[in-house]
Design a protein around this motif. Structure first.
Motif, short mmCIF file in Angstrom:
data_model
loop_
_atom_site.label_atom_id
_atom_site.label_comp_id
_atom_site.label_asym_id
_atom_site.label_seq_id
_atom_site.Cartn_x
_atom_site.Cartn_y
_atom_site.Cartn_z
N GLU A 148 28.71 -19.33 -14.94
CA GLU A 148 28.00 -18.17 -14.39
C GLU A 148 28.82 -16.92 -14.66
OE1 GLU A 148 25.03 -18.23 -13.01
OE2 GLU A 148 24.84 -20.43 -13.01
N ILE A 149 28.13 -15.80 -14.84
CA ILE A 149 28.82 -14.52 -15.02
C ILE A 149 29.34 -14.04 -13.68
CG2 ILE A 149 28.53 -12.08 -15.56
CD1 ILE A 149 26.71 -12.75 -17.76
N TYR A 150 30.63 -13.74 -13.63
CA TYR A 150 31.24 -13.23 -12.41
C TYR A 150 32.04 -11.96 -12.73
CZ TYR A 150 30.03 -17.54 -9.88
OH TYR A 150 29.35 -18.58 -9.28
N MET A 151 32.79 -11.52 -11.74
CA MET A 151 33.54 -10.27 -11.87
C MET A 151 34.48 -10.28 -13.06
SD MET A 151 36.03 -8.40 -9.10
CE MET A 151 34.70 -8.00 -7.98
N ALA A 152 35.10 -11.41 -13.34
CA ALA A 152 36.00 -11.49 -14.49
C ALA A 152 35.31 -11.04 -15.77
CB ALA A 152 36.54 -12.91 -14.65
N ASP A 153 34.06 -11.47 -15.95
CA ASP A 153 33.31 -11.09 -17.15
C ASP A 153 32.94 -9.61 -17.14
OD1 ASP A 153 32.89 -13.91 -18.25
OD2 ASP A 153 32.02 -14.09 -16.25
N VAL A 154 32.63 -9.10 -15.95
CA VAL A 154 32.27 -7.68 -15.81
C VAL A 154 33.41 -6.79 -16.28
CG1 VAL A 154 31.70 -5.88 -14.13
CG2 VAL A 154 30.60 -8.11 -13.97
N PHE A 155 34.65 -7.22 -16.05
CA PHE A 155 35.80 -6.45 -16.48
C PHE A 155 36.23 -6.79 -17.91
CE2 PHE A 155 35.87 -5.54 -12.08
CZ PHE A 155 36.67 -4.42 -11.88
N LEU A 156 36.10 -8.04 -18.28
CA LEU A 156 36.54 -8.47 -19.61
C LEU A 156 35.66 -7.92 -20.73
CD1 LEU A 156 37.55 -12.25 -19.47
CD2 LEU A 156 38.94 -10.34 -20.29
#
Length: 209
Positions: A148-156
């Motif tokens: 699932e897309i989470y905050m890590a992806d939002v920043f990465l």
């Protein structure tokens, strides 16, 4: 030019929120104008105005959106996985992106030289990306910390896209981040937040004048 703005747009898109987009031209120094400094005294972007709430930091904005709008959670319930998301976000927003800010790069170019400017970028991006490769090795699935897309992806996503597009950074030594970057290309919320898809993107501005 701003990956912090990019990450906030992704969060807004993932949560399906309607918003009014207002451009701040960094090259024309809109961020230093009195009307904007009332919103963010630091003169940085992005800023979010939501009724009486005014926030001027991407991390604070994203956490605020997470608390107020529970749809499409950006943080997992699992405490350990949540902690990894926080760590990834902090590596990006404290150990990579601030070192690539326009004022810093301008200062290096003007006082040291253009070649040193690029070497500065490569050195600090490489250090951060190497750490992220190690950190995510046992956590990544389809996305940075699972399927699932989470905050890590939002920043990465904005950081990887930014350094490859702006600085032609070689991603060959970072297979995990490279794979994630290919996955991000299939996510509408990320693609719709791309700089070139914003109304003030230079090419669009020129074409409509």
């Amino acid at each position: 030019m701003s990956s912090p703005c990019f990450r906030v747009l992704i969060a807004l898109n993932l949560k399906g929120l309607d918003y009014e987009y207002k451009a701040v031209n960094l090259f024309q120094k809109d961020q230093n104008r009195p009307e904007y400094l009332k919103i963010n005294p630091l003169g940085y972007v992005p800023a979010l105005v939501d009724g009486n709430i005014v926030l001027a930091d991407s991390f604070a904005i994203i956490l605020y959106l997470e608390d107020k709008y529970p749809q499409h959670p950006l943080l997992p319930h699992d405490l350990a996985k949540k902690a990894i998301n926080y760590q990834v976000a902090n590596i990006v927003c404290s150990s990579i992106q601030p070192l690539l800010r326009l004022p810093i790069l301008r200062y290096i170019e003007e006082n040291v030289g253009e070649d040193e400017n690029i070497q500065w970028v490569y050195k600090h991006v490489a250090k951060g990306f190497a750490a992220l490769e190690i950190l995510l090795k046992h956590h990544a699935g389809k996305y940075a910390t699972g399927d699932e897309i989470y905050m890590a992806d939002v920043f990465l996503a904005p950081q990887v896209i930014s350094v490859t597009n702006r600085f032609n950074f070689d991603m060959s030594e970072y297979p995990l981040l490279s794979r994630l970057n290919e996955t991000y290309k299939q996510v509408p919320a990320i693609q719709n937040a791309l700089p070139q898809n914003q109304p003030d993107f230079p090419g669009k501005c020129l074409s409509t004048n």
